[in-house]
Design an enzyme around this catalytic site. Sequence first.
Site, PDB file in Angstrom:
ATOM      1  N   ASP A   1       1.197  -4.470  -3.161  1.00  0.00           N
ATOM      2  CA  ASP A   1       2.142  -4.627  -2.059  1.00  0.00           C
ATOM      3  C   ASP A   1       1.645  -5.705  -1.110  1.00  0.00           C
ATOM      4  OD1 ASP A   1       4.356  -3.952  -0.419  1.00  0.00           O
ATOM      5  OD2 ASP A   1       3.070  -2.682   0.822  1.00  0.00           O
ATOM      6  N   HIS A   2       2.523  -6.608  -0.714  1.00  0.00           N
ATOM      7  CA  HIS A   2       2.189  -7.674   0.245  1.00  0.00           C
ATOM      8  C   HIS A   2       0.948  -8.455  -0.164  1.00  0.00           C
ATOM      9  CE1 HIS A   2       5.273  -6.893   3.239  1.00  0.00           C
ATOM     10  NE2 HIS A   2       5.033  -5.604   3.111  1.00  0.00           N
TER      11      HIS A   2
ATOM     12  N   GLU B   1       9.558 -11.610  -0.785  1.00  0.00           N
ATOM     13  CA  GLU B   1      10.213 -11.225   0.467  1.00  0.00           C
ATOM     14  C   GLU B   1      10.868 -12.441   1.095  1.00  0.00           C
ATOM     15  OE1 GLU B   1       8.701  -9.735   4.820  1.00  0.00           O
ATOM     16  OE2 GLU B   1       8.037  -8.548   3.095  1.00  0.00           O
TER      17      GLU B   1
ATOM     18  N   HIS C   1      11.408  -2.573   3.119  1.00  0.00           N
ATOM     19  CA  HIS C   1      10.088  -2.397   3.713  1.00  0.00           C
ATOM     20  C   HIS C   1      10.279  -1.822   5.114  1.00  0.00           C
ATOM     21  CE1 HIS C   1       7.279  -4.743   0.994  1.00  0.00           C
ATOM     22  NE2 HIS C   1       8.470  -4.952   0.451  1.00  0.00           N
ATOM     23  N   GLY C   2       9.288  -1.088   5.591  1.00  0.00           N
ATOM     24  CA  GLY C   2       9.401  -0.509   6.929  1.00  0.00           C
ATOM     25  C   GLY C   2      10.440   0.590   6.992  1.00  0.00           C
ATOM     26  N   GLY C   3      10.522   1.396   5.943  1.00  0.00           N
ATOM     27  CA  GLY C   3      11.572   2.409   5.882  1.00  0.00           C
ATOM     28  C   GLY C   3      11.258   3.708   6.611  1.00  0.00           C
TER      29      GLY C   3
ATOM     30  N   ASN D   1       9.689   1.247   0.377  1.00  0.00           N
ATOM     31  CA  ASN D   1       8.278   1.405   0.721  1.00  0.00           C
ATOM     32  C   ASN D   1       8.139   2.443   1.822  1.00  0.00           C
ATOM     33  OD1 ASN D   1       8.052  -0.790  -1.000  1.00  0.00           O
ATOM     34  ND2 ASN D   1       6.512  -1.800   0.245  1.00  0.00           N
TER      35      ASN D   1
END
Length: 294
Positions: free
Chosen positions: A81-82, A133, A218-220, A240
């Site tokens: 991830d990232h 992204e 993302h940031g869910g 995520n």
Amino acid sequence: MLVSLKELMKAASEGGYAVGAFNVSNLESLMAIMGAAEETGHGVILNYAEVHAPFLSMEQAALIMLDAARKASVPVCVHLDHGSSMEACIRAIRLGFTSVMLDASAEDYETNVRATAQIVRLAHSVGVTVEAELGHIFSSNMGLAESPAEAETLDSYESADDVYTDPATAKDFVERTEVDVLAIAFGTTHGIYTKKPVLDLERIARIRQAIDIPFVMHGGSGLSKEEFQTAIRNGIRKINYYTYMTLAGGKAVKEAMDQKGADENVFFHDIPMIATEAMKENVKEAIRVFSLEV
């Protein structure tokens, strides 16, 4: 069973649901995620983020994540991830990760395109799925050493169009990079929500009209069930989820310690098990929401 992200996304797209991608920061979080996956019967994505290196190196994570995935009765993807660089992605691929994300979203657009296209060519040559992204996803304090001290919000920018993913740009990006899945920005925030996010859930549907690939949220953590499920119906296929999972573990430990008398013994081996059980229940609920079962 160990699978690629592409396999999980194909099933999710056909079934109209989303697959949870849960960050592994230690053995206990892995046990919680895999316990939830096995008990619900749903496949999951095991995320490793470089920001968690102080707790668990990528090499250590690969050992336990891949072992758990191979032994699972449900499909499991092991995902970087990232990824901060091409080198990080190559390192993950060599370790056996079945999916990688190169996050060049902070770079200018053409740099993001070139870097993503390069890792796509390399990863696809060995059967590894790639996520990228496009747009800017806000961040808030997550209790990590390198996280921002203050929360970002839409108020920090002149317009949502300055930070949210543009459908036409997304189409151009996917066509030029051939990326498998795309993380899009529509108002969510990494970390703990300090104020209600300004979500543009219809933007997901507009991007879906332009390109037909799975989208990632993302940031869910912290959204309502209704917001999650509207996003899923509009095209989100991977979510995520970490912050509120790890908070559940921390709160459970605090509550258990608060109930102890001043003279009672506290055995360290009990502490991670308390956290693991709480995180497992939190992940099970998230899986049910993402699967549209509740």
